[in-house]
Structures are given as C-alpha cells and as structure tokens.
Scaffold this motif. Sequence first.
Motif, short mmCIF file in Angstrom:
data_model
loop_
_atom_site.label_atom_id
_atom_site.label_comp_id
_atom_site.label_asym_id
_atom_site.label_seq_id
_atom_site.Cartn_x
_atom_site.Cartn_y
_atom_site.Cartn_z
N TRP A 68 46.44 127.68 42.22
CA TRP A 68 45.97 129.05 42.38
C TRP A 68 44.47 129.11 42.12
O TRP A 68 44.01 128.70 41.07
N VAL A 69 43.71 129.62 43.11
CA VAL A 69 42.25 129.64 43.00
C VAL A 69 41.73 131.07 42.98
O VAL A 69 42.38 132.00 43.49
N TYR A 70 40.56 131.23 42.43
CA TYR A 70 39.95 132.56 42.26
C TYR A 70 39.67 133.21 43.61
O TYR A 70 39.06 132.61 44.49
N ARG A 71 40.09 134.45 43.77
CA ARG A 71 39.79 135.22 44.98
C ARG A 71 38.89 136.40 44.66
O ARG A 71 38.02 136.78 45.46
N GLY A 72 39.05 137.00 43.48
CA GLY A 72 38.23 138.15 43.11
C GLY A 72 38.88 138.87 41.94
O GLY A 72 39.91 138.44 41.42
N GLU A 73 38.27 140.00 41.54
CA GLU A 73 38.85 140.76 40.43
C GLU A 73 38.28 142.17 40.40
O GLU A 73 37.21 142.45 40.94
N GLY A 74 39.05 143.04 39.75
CA GLY A 74 38.61 144.39 39.48
C GLY A 74 38.57 144.60 37.98
O GLY A 74 38.59 143.64 37.20
N ALA A 75 38.55 145.86 37.59
CA ALA A 75 38.45 146.15 36.16
C ALA A 75 39.70 145.74 35.39
O ALA A 75 39.62 145.33 34.23
N ALA A 76 40.87 145.81 36.04
CA ALA A 76 42.12 145.60 35.32
C ALA A 76 42.88 144.34 35.70
O ALA A 76 43.78 143.91 34.98
N ASN A 77 42.53 143.71 36.83
CA ASN A 77 43.31 142.58 37.31
C ASN A 77 42.45 141.47 37.90
O ASN A 77 41.35 141.72 38.42
N LEU A 78 42.98 140.26 37.83
CA LEU A 78 42.39 139.09 38.45
C LEU A 78 43.25 138.73 39.65
O LEU A 78 44.48 138.80 39.58
N VAL A 79 42.64 138.35 40.77
CA VAL A 79 43.40 138.00 41.97
C VAL A 79 43.19 136.53 42.31
O VAL A 79 42.04 136.06 42.41
N LEU A 80 44.29 135.81 42.48
CA LEU A 80 44.26 134.39 42.80
C LEU A 80 44.92 134.15 44.14
O LEU A 80 45.89 134.82 44.49
N ALA A 81 44.42 133.18 44.90
CA ALA A 81 45.01 132.81 46.19
C ALA A 81 45.70 131.45 46.06
O ALA A 81 45.26 130.60 45.28
N TYR A 82 46.74 131.27 46.83
CA TYR A 82 47.54 130.04 46.72
C TYR A 82 47.02 128.96 47.67
O TYR A 82 46.79 129.23 48.86
N ILE A 83 46.88 127.72 47.16
CA ILE A 83 46.43 126.59 47.99
C ILE A 83 47.39 125.41 47.88
O ILE A 83 47.07 124.31 48.36
N GLY A 84 48.52 125.62 47.23
CA GLY A 84 49.47 124.53 47.03
C GLY A 84 50.37 124.30 48.23
O GLY A 84 50.12 124.76 49.34
N SER A 85 51.47 123.57 48.01
CA SER A 85 52.35 123.16 49.10
C SER A 85 53.74 123.79 49.06
O SER A 85 54.60 123.46 49.87
N CYS A 86 53.97 124.73 48.14
CA CYS A 86 55.27 125.39 48.05
C CYS A 86 55.36 126.49 49.11
O CYS A 86 54.57 127.44 49.11
N ALA A 87 56.34 126.36 50.02
CA ALA A 87 56.45 127.29 51.14
C ALA A 87 56.63 128.74 50.69
O ALA A 87 56.21 129.67 51.37
N ALA A 88 57.24 128.95 49.52
CA ALA A 88 57.48 130.32 49.03
C ALA A 88 56.20 131.07 48.74
O ALA A 88 56.20 132.31 48.71
N PHE A 89 55.10 130.32 48.54
CA PHE A 89 53.84 130.97 48.17
C PHE A 89 52.79 130.92 49.27
O PHE A 89 51.67 131.39 49.06
N PHE A 90 53.12 130.34 50.44
CA PHE A 90 52.14 130.32 51.53
C PHE A 90 51.77 131.76 51.90
O PHE A 90 52.62 132.63 52.07
N GLY A 91 50.48 132.01 52.08
CA GLY A 91 50.03 133.34 52.49
C GLY A 91 50.20 134.39 51.42
O GLY A 91 50.35 135.56 51.73
N LYS A 92 50.16 133.96 50.14
CA LYS A 92 50.34 134.90 49.03
C LYS A 92 49.13 134.90 48.10
O LYS A 92 48.37 133.94 48.03
N VAL A 93 48.98 136.01 47.39
CA VAL A 93 48.02 136.10 46.30
C VAL A 93 48.77 136.56 45.06
O VAL A 93 49.84 137.18 45.15
N LEU A 94 48.22 136.23 43.91
CA LEU A 94 48.83 136.58 42.63
C LEU A 94 47.89 137.50 41.88
O LEU A 94 46.70 137.19 41.71
N ARG A 95 48.41 138.62 41.45
CA ARG A 95 47.60 139.61 40.72
C ARG A 95 48.00 139.56 39.25
O ARG A 95 49.13 139.86 38.88
#
Length: 445
Positions: free
Chosen positions: A13-40
Amino acid sequence: MEVVLEQKDAADWVYRGEGAANLVLAYIGSCAAFFGKVLRIGKAPRNRMQSLNSPSALSMHECLLWKDIDGLISSPTKEIAGQLFVKHVMSPLLGSEHVDCGMRVLVSKEFLASVEKNVLSQRPAWRVVSGQVNTLCDSALLLSDHSVFHHGTPKEEQCISVEIKPKCGFLPNSEFIAEENAIKKKVARFKMHQFLKLHEGEISQMSEYDPLDLFSQSKDRVHKAINALFTTPQNNFRVFLNGSLIHGSLGGVASNANNSNCTESTSNAFEDIIKCIMKGEDGLCTTNFIQLLAETVYQSKVTDRLLEVQKLDIYDIEGAIHAYYDIISQHCKICTEMGEEKSLHDIPLDRSVKILRDYLIAATAKDCSLMISFRQRSEEVGSADNSVYLEATDQTFDYKAYFIDLDMKPLKKMEYYYELDQKIVRHYTRNVKDKQDNTMEDKKS
C-alpha cells in the motif's frame, strides 16, 4: 471483514494523499481482491491517539440529530458512523450511481504502524506535524480507486482522472445574515476566503476560480471555471494519469509548493504527459483536455444534484448557529453579543433539529470532492450514456463521476464554523474598503 491486513501487507500500500482526518493509500500488490482499490485510514492528532470503541461514537446531541438514520447512533466508532452516514444520508441525496460507500476491512496495529513509517517521507511536512496514523483503529475503509477506470485486473487501461473540490456553488439569501455581512449575498464564500488565506500565508497566489461559474449551467462559465482551476489548482484540483498524480499537489493543500500554480514548465510537462491519451497539435493537448472536462461537467449535470444538497442550508451559519444553542440547551452567545433574541429560538425543537441536520448535510456537500475519470473509447460500441464526444480531436471518451470525501461534520464544530465565517467576511470587507479608500486617494492626487 474476513480479511485482516497484517504487517507483511503494508509494503503493498503506497501513499496517494490525505485530508484532515484520513490518509489514503493505493494498492500495488498482487492480490486480486485489492486490484483497483484504495484504503482510507483514520488519523489522530500527533501524540494523542484516540481510542475509538464506545457505546456510541456520537455525542448525546448528535444522537438527537441522527436518531432516524438506521444504525448511525449505535455505531461504536466514528469510522463506522461515517460509512453509515454516506450510505443512508449522502448516497440517496447525491445518487447511488455517484457514491461509493465502500466496505470495512480489519487491520492490525502492526500494519498501521508500518504504514505510518513507510509513508512518512512522502507526506507534506505540515501534515506530519499535525497528525499521524491512528494505530488504535481496528479497521479501515476499502474503496474503489476512482482515478482508474476498470477494476479487477492488475493491468488498467490508460485513464486520466480529475479530482475537483467544487466548494459552495450558490449565494446565501438568509434573513438571518447581519446587515454588515450583506456582502455574502453578492460574493462567493470561496472568493472571500481567498483574501484571508493569502493574508495568513496559506496560499501564495489567489485563484481566479469562482464556484458560481462551475454550477452556473452555462457552458462558457463552466469552461472558465475549469480553466481557472487548472491554472491555480491549490487544493481544489488534481489530475491523475493511471492513478499517478500529474498536476496539483498531494496532502490536501497547495500553499507555497512549486506545483501549486501552473507555470510554463509545469504546463509543458503536463502537455507532454497527456499526449498518450489526448490528441492535439503541440500546445493544444492541454487545451483539449480542459475542453473535455468542461464539456463533461456541463453535459453530465452532476453538479446540479450537488447544488441541490448544498442548498439544504437555507438559514446560513448565521441562522443555524441559533438552532445549535437550542439543541445543546445553552444560552445563545450570538444573541448576547447582539443584544437581541432571534426568532429562531421560539421554534419547536424538532424544527431546530431539522435546521441543524440540513446545515451539516449541506456542509458535507460544500466540502466534498468530485472525481471524474476518462478512458478513450476505441470503437463506436456500447451505449452513448456516460460518454462525451470531443469534436476538436474526433475522440469519444467514456467517463464516470463519483463524489468522495463525504465525511459527516461534527456538531461540536458549529461555533468554529460561525467564527470562521465572521472572520472571512470581516477580512474581505476590510480589504475591499482599504482598496476603495486607496482608489479615492489616488483620484485626489
């Protein structure tokens, strides 16, 4: 929530950006369940972690406001309450086709600690000082990555996407706006706030963007708004190519950063980058891209629905603040300062609840972002819905539009909202008066 993200997963999970309350990460791994996802992931003030589990994440008075919303007042964490707010309040208002409610996944404390360490060097310094990953969270929000088009495969098509923070798109006309603040009925809040931000050093240059243009339903004014946003992005405009930022800034604000304004060098760089998706002679790819975005905003009418939700704020903060003091059963400080009792204090409690709830929903709509993503259509197949034809380049683009950052606004910030509003108007009024006085002096001399 069967999946638990552990320390070993943090590197994916790599840094994508952030706001005042949350950090947003983008997925770069190989698990199909997380392709095209971000984590807040939730943040907390530095050196002050927040334990989140409690009988209710909402205050007693917030429970009064949101008691009719399914499951909201019994939510044990603010994160779960926030997700239910998006699902049951904002999604029906803005349209489920434009809102991604996401799903919660379990995260370990070790995963969060590793994420905090991994992204530290990429975060803006002022964000690092003010907040950190809250390692006491036990879950995070998994959302589709709306800066890419297709999900479910590791290889994405060429996709260019834009994140716009539109801000308030109408002028208030509340009878509760004080006479000395009547300028609010003539000048957009965003425009007035620019003067204060420049004065306080939050920005290095005022933007020419006016939200009233973006929401105007006029093709020419929408184009003017997009052009202004591109020229001075600040924290209101970002462009991504295949999920990577190519214009604007990370971290939620663009004060004195080199990429906060569009210089000749950044313009040339942007022009070269988007040639992979936009046709055009040298120097015209950017022009065509701005035209594409303006045409899409105008044609989709997605801002019309957002404006309807913003206009739930009928009374302005100068009216809603009185309902706030009634809800919390405190004597109204504003009436004390003004030396008169406003009529809003004579209305039934249920009406005060509605005024306040509508104000906070509108506040979310005024502060959210709009993500629009494009991919070029290679063949003239499929429905013409959600597609735009750009005559200048003879290209057809599929697009999707989603509202993001639909956070529930805390009731306890009402006094802050009122004070900031007054500060913005006072500074703008004083600035305009000073300019008028200087003009008069110049004429005399």
